[in-house]
Design an enzyme around this catalytic site. Sequence first.
Site, PDB file in Angstrom:
ATOM      1  N   LYS A  11       1.149  -0.371  16.046  1.00 39.03           N
ATOM      2  CA  LYS A  11       0.722   0.929  16.577  1.00 39.03           C
ATOM      3  C   LYS A  11      -0.761   0.925  16.934  1.00 39.03           C
ATOM      4  O   LYS A  11      -1.600   0.579  16.117  1.00 39.03           O
ATOM      5  CB  LYS A  11       1.010   2.039  15.571  1.00 39.03           C
ATOM      6  CG  LYS A  11       0.785   3.446  16.158  1.00 39.03           C
ATOM      7  CD  LYS A  11       0.878   4.515  15.117  1.00 39.03           C
ATOM      8  CE  LYS A  11      -0.426   4.759  14.405  1.00 39.03           C
ATOM      9  NZ  LYS A  11      -1.505   5.334  15.245  1.00 39.03           N
ATOM     10  N   LEU A  44       1.469   6.532   9.153  1.00 40.14           N
ATOM     11  CA  LEU A  44       0.422   5.734   9.777  1.00 40.14           C
ATOM     12  C   LEU A  44      -0.249   6.669  10.766  1.00 40.14           C
ATOM     13  O   LEU A  44       0.211   6.842  11.889  1.00 40.14           O
ATOM     14  CB  LEU A  44       0.974   4.489  10.472  1.00 40.14           C
ATOM     15  CG  LEU A  44      -0.039   3.369  10.737  1.00 40.14           C
ATOM     16  CD1 LEU A  44      -0.671   2.880   9.446  1.00 40.14           C
ATOM     17  CD2 LEU A  44       0.600   2.214  11.473  1.00 40.14           C
ATOM     18  N   ASP A  45      -1.329   7.304  10.327  1.00 42.68           N
ATOM     19  CA  ASP A  45      -1.889   8.451  11.023  1.00 42.68           C
ATOM     20  C   ASP A  45      -2.402   8.115  12.421  1.00 42.68           C
ATOM     21  O   ASP A  45      -2.529   6.950  12.801  1.00 42.68           O
ATOM     22  CB  ASP A  45      -3.023   9.065  10.199  1.00 42.68           C
ATOM     23  CG  ASP A  45      -2.532   9.591   8.862  1.00 42.68           C
ATOM     24  OD1 ASP A  45      -1.440  10.172   8.836  1.00 42.68           O
ATOM     25  OD2 ASP A  45      -3.237   9.403   7.848  1.00 42.68           O
ATOM     26  N   LEU A  46      -2.750   9.177  13.148  1.00 41.89           N
ATOM     27  CA  LEU A  46      -3.279   9.065  14.509  1.00 41.89           C
ATOM     28  C   LEU A  46      -4.434   8.075  14.594  1.00 41.89           C
ATOM     29  O   LEU A  46      -4.522   7.269  15.529  1.00 41.89           O
ATOM     30  CB  LEU A  46      -3.740  10.454  14.978  1.00 41.89           C
ATOM     31  CG  LEU A  46      -4.344  10.568  16.367  1.00 41.89           C
ATOM     32  CD1 LEU A  46      -3.266  10.458  17.434  1.00 41.89           C
ATOM     33  CD2 LEU A  46      -5.100  11.895  16.517  1.00 41.89           C
ATOM     34  N   SER A  48      -5.123   5.597  12.537  1.00 37.16           N
ATOM     35  CA  SER A  48      -4.836   4.321  11.884  1.00 37.16           C
ATOM     36  C   SER A  48      -4.023   3.439  12.816  1.00 37.16           C
ATOM     37  O   SER A  48      -3.395   3.912  13.762  1.00 37.16           O
ATOM     38  CB  SER A  48      -4.071   4.551  10.574  1.00 37.16           C
ATOM     39  OG  SER A  48      -4.825   5.348   9.687  1.00 37.16           O
TER      40      SER A  48
END
Length: 229
Positions: A11, A44-46, A48
């Site tokens: 990502k 899995l944050d924005l 990260s």
Amino acid sequence: MQQYRYFIINKPYGVLPQFSDQDGRKTLKSLGNFPSDVYPVGRLDLDSEGLLIITNDKALNHRLLHPKFEHHKTYLVQVDGDITEEAIQKLKRGTEISVNKQQYKTLPAQCKKVEKPKNLEDRDPPVRFRKNIPTSFIELTIHEGKNRQVRKMTASVGFPTLRLKRISIQNLRIEKLPIGGVIELKRNELLPLLKIKSEDLAPPPRKKTFQKNSSYKTRMRTGGMRRKK
């Protein structure tokens, strides 16, 4: 029988770990065409990056997210400042962080200081640079998944996170997958890397229930068995 699908994603920074967003931000849809019934496993944050599993396998989702199964997730973390051995030892022992406005002590972790990997891609946008303050890298391995846990942990020992990338879950790694890359694995390819056996994902056996036959039900409705005259 449902067909399970398993996608592995590297990502990018700035992509939401979901498939839609009312504010028009980039989502996982921008990375490829996925089946309508899959969803990401864990957070899995924005802001990260890194390894994200997308699947429609609910049993795998539960197995990976529940702390009792102790599946190790390793993060490459760039922190603000030259991290000290004292801070690393604190991260290993567990630190106090805020979770849902309550104090929580994280479970013991694995942590070590590392050099910046030679194959680490530049981030877009780049990490902020301050001439008089160095940065350093650590590898941090945890088996919990509290909201923004890694960032809270490094901040609690005085070294805020500047960049966060999940690089592995157990033996599943993304070092050869480019940013934004997607690959699909079969179940028998993925589970050994996660150290999970197929039987671990089998649904629990159904409890047998006593089925009353129709004649019994009829007798109960009419007040029991009649005596023969």
